[in-house]
Design a protein around this motif. Sequence first.
Motif, PDB file in Angstrom:
ATOM      1  N   GLY A 102      58.025  33.036  81.911  1.00  0.00           N
ATOM      2  CA  GLY A 102      59.283  33.650  81.499  1.00  0.00           C
ATOM      3  C   GLY A 102      60.461  32.706  81.545  1.00  0.00           C
ATOM      4  O   GLY A 102      61.588  33.126  81.813  1.00  0.00           O
ATOM      5  N   SER A 103      60.231  31.445  81.259  1.00  0.00           N
ATOM      6  CA  SER A 103      61.267  30.426  81.398  1.00  0.00           C
ATOM      7  C   SER A 103      62.452  30.683  80.463  1.00  0.00           C
ATOM      8  O   SER A 103      62.341  30.550  79.240  1.00  0.00           O
ATOM      9  CB  SER A 103      60.688  29.034  81.118  1.00  0.00           C
ATOM     10  N   ILE A 104      63.587  31.037  81.043  1.00  0.00           N
ATOM     11  CA  ILE A 104      64.795  31.247  80.258  1.00  0.00           C
ATOM     12  C   ILE A 104      65.289  29.927  79.691  1.00  0.00           C
ATOM     13  O   ILE A 104      65.829  29.855  78.581  1.00  0.00           O
ATOM     14  CB  ILE A 104      65.869  31.940  81.115  1.00  0.00           C
ATOM     15  N   GLY A 105      65.069  28.849  80.449  1.00  0.00           N
ATOM     16  CA  GLY A 105      65.443  27.527  79.958  1.00  0.00           C
ATOM     17  C   GLY A 105      64.650  27.130  78.727  1.00  0.00           C
ATOM     18  O   GLY A 105      65.220  26.605  77.751  1.00  0.00           O
ATOM     19  N   ARG A 106      63.359  27.390  78.740  1.00  0.00           N
ATOM     20  CA  ARG A 106      62.528  27.065  77.582  1.00  0.00           C
ATOM     21  C   ARG A 106      62.939  27.893  76.373  1.00  0.00           C
ATOM     22  O   ARG A 106      63.041  27.374  75.245  1.00  0.00           O
ATOM     23  CB  ARG A 106      61.053  27.311  77.907  1.00  0.00           C
ATOM     24  N   ALA A 107      63.209  29.181  76.581  1.00  0.00           N
ATOM     25  CA  ALA A 107      63.648  30.039  75.482  1.00  0.00           C
ATOM     26  C   ALA A 107      64.980  29.550  74.911  1.00  0.00           C
ATOM     27  O   ALA A 107      65.201  29.582  73.693  1.00  0.00           O
ATOM     28  CB  ALA A 107      63.773  31.481  75.963  1.00  0.00           C
ATOM     29  N   THR A 108      65.860  29.081  75.789  1.00  0.00           N
ATOM     30  CA  THR A 108      67.146  28.550  75.338  1.00  0.00           C
ATOM     31  C   THR A 108      66.955  27.296  74.493  1.00  0.00           C
ATOM     32  O   THR A 108      67.576  27.130  73.436  1.00  0.00           O
ATOM     33  CB  THR A 108      68.050  28.248  76.547  1.00  0.00           C
ATOM     34  N   ASP A 109      66.089  26.406  74.942  1.00  0.00           N
ATOM     35  CA  ASP A 109      65.813  25.188  74.174  1.00  0.00           C
ATOM     36  C   ASP A 109      65.281  25.539  72.784  1.00  0.00           C
ATOM     37  O   ASP A 109      65.700  24.963  71.773  1.00  0.00           O
ATOM     38  CB  ASP A 109      64.785  24.324  74.917  1.00  0.00           C
ATOM     39  N   LEU A 110      64.349  26.489  72.726  1.00  0.00           N
ATOM     40  CA  LEU A 110      63.755  26.888  71.446  1.00  0.00           C
ATOM     41  C   LEU A 110      64.801  27.550  70.552  1.00  0.00           C
ATOM     42  O   LEU A 110      64.834  27.322  69.332  1.00  0.00           O
ATOM     43  CB  LEU A 110      62.580  27.832  71.685  1.00  0.00           C
ATOM     44  N   GLY A 111      65.655  28.377  71.151  1.00  0.00           N
ATOM     45  CA  GLY A 111      66.683  29.043  70.366  1.00  0.00           C
ATOM     46  C   GLY A 111      67.696  28.081  69.777  1.00  0.00           C
ATOM     47  O   GLY A 111      68.124  28.237  68.632  1.00  0.00           O
ATOM     48  N   GLN A 112      68.056  27.059  70.539  1.00  0.00           N
ATOM     49  CA  GLN A 112      69.027  26.097  70.035  1.00  0.00           C
ATOM     50  C   GLN A 112      68.475  25.281  68.865  1.00  0.00           C
ATOM     51  O   GLN A 112      69.236  24.823  68.015  1.00  0.00           O
ATOM     52  CB  GLN A 112      69.490  25.165  71.158  1.00  0.00           C
ATOM     53  N   ARG A 113      67.155  25.100  68.818  1.00  0.00           N
ATOM     54  CA  ARG A 113      66.567  24.406  67.667  1.00  0.00           C
ATOM     55  C   ARG A 113      66.734  25.227  66.397  1.00  0.00           C
ATOM     56  O   ARG A 113      66.851  24.672  65.297  1.00  0.00           O
ATOM     57  CB  ARG A 113      65.079  24.157  67.921  1.00  0.00           C
ATOM     58  N   ILE A 114      66.778  26.549  66.546  1.00  0.00           N
ATOM     59  CA  ILE A 114      66.913  27.433  65.381  1.00  0.00           C
ATOM     60  C   ILE A 114      68.378  27.618  65.012  1.00  0.00           C
ATOM     61  O   ILE A 114      68.762  27.556  63.837  1.00  0.00           O
ATOM     62  CB  ILE A 114      66.269  28.805  65.664  1.00  0.00           C
ATOM     63  N   PHE A 115      69.241  27.839  66.016  1.00  0.00           N
ATOM     64  CA  PHE A 115      70.618  28.252  65.748  1.00  0.00           C
ATOM     65  C   PHE A 115      71.631  27.119  65.844  1.00  0.00           C
ATOM     66  O   PHE A 115      72.689  27.180  65.212  1.00  0.00           O
ATOM     67  CB  PHE A 115      71.011  29.380  66.710  1.00  0.00           C
ATOM     68  N   ALA A 116      71.348  26.096  66.638  1.00  0.00           N
ATOM     69  CA  ALA A 116      72.239  24.930  66.764  1.00  0.00           C
ATOM     70  C   ALA A 116      73.686  25.333  67.016  1.00  0.00           C
ATOM     71  O   ALA A 116      74.620  24.873  66.356  1.00  0.00           O
ATOM     72  CB  ALA A 116      72.139  24.052  65.512  1.00  0.00           C
TER      73      ALA A 116
END
Length: 470
Positions: A102-116
Amino acid sequence: MGSSDGLLLTFYGDDFTGSTDAMESLARAGIRTILFLKPPTPEVLAGFTGVGAVGVAGDSRAMTPEDMAKTLPVAFSRLKDLGAPLFHYKVCSTFDSSPEIGSIGRATDLGQRIFASPFVPLLVGAPRLGRYTVFGNHYARSGVDGKIYRLDQLGPMRNHPVTPMLESDLKAHLSKQTAKEIGLFDILQLEGDDAPAEERLRAVLEGGQEIVLFDVLYDEQLSTLGELMWNQVSRETPLFVVGSSGVEYALTAHWKATGELAEPQEFEDAGEVEQVLAVSGSCSPVTDGQIGRAIEHGFVDVPLDPARLVNPEEARGESEAAVERMLDEIQRGNSVIAHTCRGPDDPRREVTAKRLEALGYEGLAAKLKGGRILAEATGSILQAVLQRSNVRRVAVAGGDTSSYIASQLDIQAVEMIAPAAPGAPLCRVHSEGGTLEGMEIVFKGGQMGRKDFFVDVLRGTTKDVVGGGR
């Protein structure tokens, strides 16, 4: 605010109960919100009119970083394609997560690749739910004794079976999950009057912070936080936000303050029904107390045997027996509450762990895989009972449990129809196959609700017992 203005925001919840929490905060502000089990296509969404927000109830709180990388980019991209100016990755207001699960950090990294986004606002506090962040440390009101504890001192979170929270400093906790620079907009900066809030935020961002954690203690502070986030949005470059339903409470407070939202019509109580069917996979002492109170008020107690449900050779027999007993009690006119656990000391936990070990599951894999098998089996039991009965109101307890149970039901989407407890609204089902169309259901996390929660669901009464004003 609805479809005539376009979607205001989309969100992806890391579990089902957290997703209904976000939906409730928007719906109570007068924004029609539809929560889907998978990202809707524009064609599917066109079947719903006047929609201002769309969510997807995910299960990433129980995913490894590798599973997140396979799942989240697709979901995020499909929601981005709907064209809302803001996307919210909804996490639990107790921030329970780890580098492995449930890594919130990993989800954040993935989201920033999409939304920048230029930066990622992080808002975890939600005063209405009894969640507060002060100087970066997080506090939560206990559902057992009503007292406020630093997160690492709150028993159910400190002793969480999968992601124990041993750190209340949210920056320190998150820094173990992402390499991004994390800044803090603290309570003094939030309350300061030396410069406009926007300037104070810019001063924080001058340090090159990629994520900014916002403190919040009182409801009255939410409008300022909502303004700071909303000022960053555009439909050309949607803002990516991470946090609890405090995000929705902040945005709606800002929209109300600026007149963009009219005062909504209050939801009425749902009214009493003859019987309720409830299932629980939560090990929380809060839910244990709620189950006990329900039994005191006439709910029939149906303990399930989780050790048998996780065993392929015994699962079918256990499920069929449970279905028949539940149907028998329902036909007698009784409300039923079936459960796989009654609190952290339930002996069934140890027996099930040993059974999983014998089946070849060990350590974290046993907790994750075993939990999923168990919850999906419980969901199949629930679906079977619903198909053969006339029960029209259902309650499901447990965060991860709710996600997996919902996946076994004939549900395309849900929509709030009445409050039940803060963060756990009563919803109407939109059924893909039609078998559960119009059914009423409430999903609640293990820590949510007062002791009479299941009784309140039966009676259709609303109990708002947590507040966040000064």
